[in-house]
Design a protein around this motif. Structure first.
Motif, short mmCIF file in Angstrom:
data_model
loop_
_atom_site.label_atom_id
_atom_site.label_comp_id
_atom_site.label_asym_id
_atom_site.label_seq_id
_atom_site.Cartn_x
_atom_site.Cartn_y
_atom_site.Cartn_z
N PHE A 1 0.83 -1.21 0.00
CA PHE A 1 0.00 0.00 0.00
C PHE A 1 0.86 1.26 0.00
O PHE A 1 0.48 2.27 -0.60
CB PHE A 1 -0.96 0.01 1.18
N SER A 2 2.02 1.21 0.66
CA SER A 2 2.90 2.38 0.61
C SER A 2 3.40 2.60 -0.81
O SER A 2 3.51 3.75 -1.26
CB SER A 2 4.06 2.22 1.59
N LEU A 3 3.69 1.54 -1.54
CA LEU A 3 4.11 1.68 -2.94
C LEU A 3 2.97 2.19 -3.82
O LEU A 3 3.19 3.01 -4.72
CB LEU A 3 4.64 0.35 -3.48
N ILE A 4 1.75 1.73 -3.55
CA ILE A 4 0.60 2.22 -4.32
C ILE A 4 0.40 3.71 -4.07
O ILE A 4 0.18 4.49 -5.01
CB ILE A 4 -0.67 1.42 -3.96
N ASN A 5 0.49 4.13 -2.81
CA ASN A 5 0.36 5.55 -2.50
C ASN A 5 1.48 6.37 -3.12
O ASN A 5 1.25 7.48 -3.60
CB ASN A 5 0.32 5.77 -0.99
N LEU A 6 2.69 5.85 -3.11
CA LEU A 6 3.78 6.55 -3.78
C LEU A 6 3.51 6.69 -5.27
O LEU A 6 3.81 7.73 -5.87
CB LEU A 6 5.10 5.80 -3.57
N TYR B 1 5.93 5.96 3.65
CA TYR B 1 4.87 6.78 4.22
C TYR B 1 5.39 8.15 4.65
O TYR B 1 4.69 9.16 4.51
CB TYR B 1 4.20 6.07 5.40
N CYS B 2 6.60 8.22 5.17
CA CYS B 2 7.18 9.51 5.55
C CYS B 2 7.43 10.38 4.33
O CYS B 2 7.25 11.60 4.39
CB CYS B 2 8.47 9.32 6.34
N SER B 3 7.85 9.79 3.21
CA SER B 3 8.04 10.60 2.01
C SER B 3 6.71 11.12 1.47
O SER B 3 6.64 12.24 0.96
CB SER B 3 8.79 9.80 0.95
N ILE B 4 5.65 10.34 1.61
CA ILE B 4 4.33 10.83 1.23
C ILE B 4 3.90 11.96 2.15
O ILE B 4 3.34 12.97 1.71
CB ILE B 4 3.29 9.68 1.25
N LEU B 5 4.19 11.81 3.45
CA LEU B 5 3.84 12.84 4.42
C LEU B 5 4.54 14.15 4.11
O LEU B 5 3.94 15.23 4.20
CB LEU B 5 4.18 12.38 5.84
N THR B 6 5.82 14.10 3.73
CA THR B 6 6.54 15.33 3.40
C THR B 6 5.97 15.99 2.16
O THR B 6 6.05 17.21 2.01
CB THR B 6 8.04 15.07 3.19
N LEU B 7 5.40 15.21 1.27
CA LEU B 7 4.78 15.79 0.08
C LEU B 7 3.46 16.47 0.43
O LEU B 7 3.14 17.54 -0.09
CB LEU B 7 4.54 14.70 -0.96
N LEU B 8 2.69 15.87 1.33
CA LEU B 8 1.35 16.37 1.63
C LEU B 8 1.33 17.48 2.67
O LEU B 8 0.48 18.37 2.61
CB LEU B 8 0.47 15.22 2.11
N ILE B 9 2.23 17.44 3.65
CA ILE B 9 2.18 18.41 4.74
C ILE B 9 3.45 19.25 4.71
O ILE B 9 4.54 18.74 4.95
CB ILE B 9 2.05 17.70 6.11
N ASP B 10 3.29 20.53 4.42
CA ASP B 10 4.44 21.43 4.47
C ASP B 10 4.53 22.04 5.87
O ASP B 10 3.74 21.71 6.76
CB ASP B 10 4.36 22.49 3.39
N VAL C 1 10.29 24.08 16.53
CA VAL C 1 11.58 23.43 16.27
C VAL C 1 11.46 22.47 15.10
O VAL C 1 12.32 22.44 14.21
CB VAL C 1 12.08 22.72 17.55
N LEU C 2 10.41 21.65 15.08
CA LEU C 2 10.23 20.71 13.97
C LEU C 2 9.97 21.42 12.65
O LEU C 2 10.43 20.97 11.60
CB LEU C 2 9.10 19.74 14.28
N SER C 3 9.26 22.53 12.70
CA SER C 3 9.00 23.30 11.48
C SER C 3 10.30 23.88 10.92
O SER C 3 10.52 23.85 9.70
CB SER C 3 8.01 24.41 11.77
N ILE C 4 11.15 24.39 11.79
CA ILE C 4 12.44 24.92 11.33
C ILE C 4 13.28 23.81 10.75
O ILE C 4 13.91 23.95 9.70
CB ILE C 4 13.16 25.64 12.49
N THR C 5 13.30 22.66 11.41
CA THR C 5 14.06 21.51 10.91
C THR C 5 13.48 21.04 9.58
O THR C 5 14.22 20.71 8.65
CB THR C 5 14.02 20.37 11.94
N TYR C 6 12.18 21.04 9.51
CA TYR C 6 11.48 20.59 8.30
C TYR C 6 11.84 21.47 7.10
O TYR C 6 11.96 20.99 5.98
CB TYR C 6 9.98 20.64 8.60
#
Length: 186
Positions: free
Chosen positions: A15-20, A84-93, A111-116
């Motif tokens: 499913f992670s590959l399908i979502n990618l 799933y984390c790579s999909i998350l980085t695409l969807l949530i800025d 802190v996480l936003s600055i790191t992001y």
């Protein structure tokens, strides 16, 4: 992924590959990297995990079939999480991340936003540094020793840039906090 059931791990990986595929469209390189991680974990795990009844061979310790299979399915779990984390980085800025967690965990969210934001900037800056080194002729020789030396030089420049940039970001953040505090006091 709280389950160690091989069927559930494999389905999660699929499913992670399908979502990618849905979000990135071209996932050939990702599948290749995922397969390399799965194979490496499958091969390496039995050297650290000595449990199992079906011994395939013996080096220093027993290399068992059960440990090999457990390593493969651990690889499925790790690659599914990475996907799933790579999909998350695409969807949530970073602005969406601040919106979601800013009221609940304001300091951690900041802190996480600055790191992001900092990681993509470092990737872009590394490409700029690498292109500049190529333009200056650092990569003209084909020897592995010079190639490694030049890559280390590029990483050294990147670390210097990131330290300077983090100091600038900290100064901007400190000035913003002071301005906000002044508005609250008045």
């Amino acid at each position: 992924l709280y389950s160690h059931n091989p069927f559930i791990l494999f389905i999660s990986f699929i499913f992670s590959l399908i979502n990618l595929k849905i979000y990135f469209h071209n996932i050939g390189k990702t599948i290749l990297i995922d397969l390399v991680i799965i194979i490496l974990l499958g091969i390496i795990n039995p050297f650290f995990n000595h449990e199992g009844k079906t011994i395939l061979f013996k080096l220093i310790n027993d290399y068992s079939l059960e440990a090999l299979i457990y390593g493969v399915f651990s690889g499925f779990m790790i690659t599914a999480v990475i996907n799933y984390c790579s999909i998350l980085t695409l969807l949530i800025d970073s602005s969406k991340f601040n919106y979601l967690f800013g009221r609940v965990l304001p300091k951690s969210s900041l802190v996480l936003s600055i790191t992001y934001n900092f990681i993509p900037r470092m990737t872009r800056e590394y490409k700029v540094i690498d292109e500049n080194l190529k333009a200056l002729g650092y990569y003209s020789t084909k020897s592995r020793k010079n190639m490694i030396r030049n890559k280390l030089k590029a990483y050294s420049m990147l670390i210097t840039w990131s330290l300077e940039n983090s100091i600038e970001d900290a100064e901007v953040l400190a000035n913003t906090i002071v301005k906000c505090y002044d508005k609250m006091v008045r």
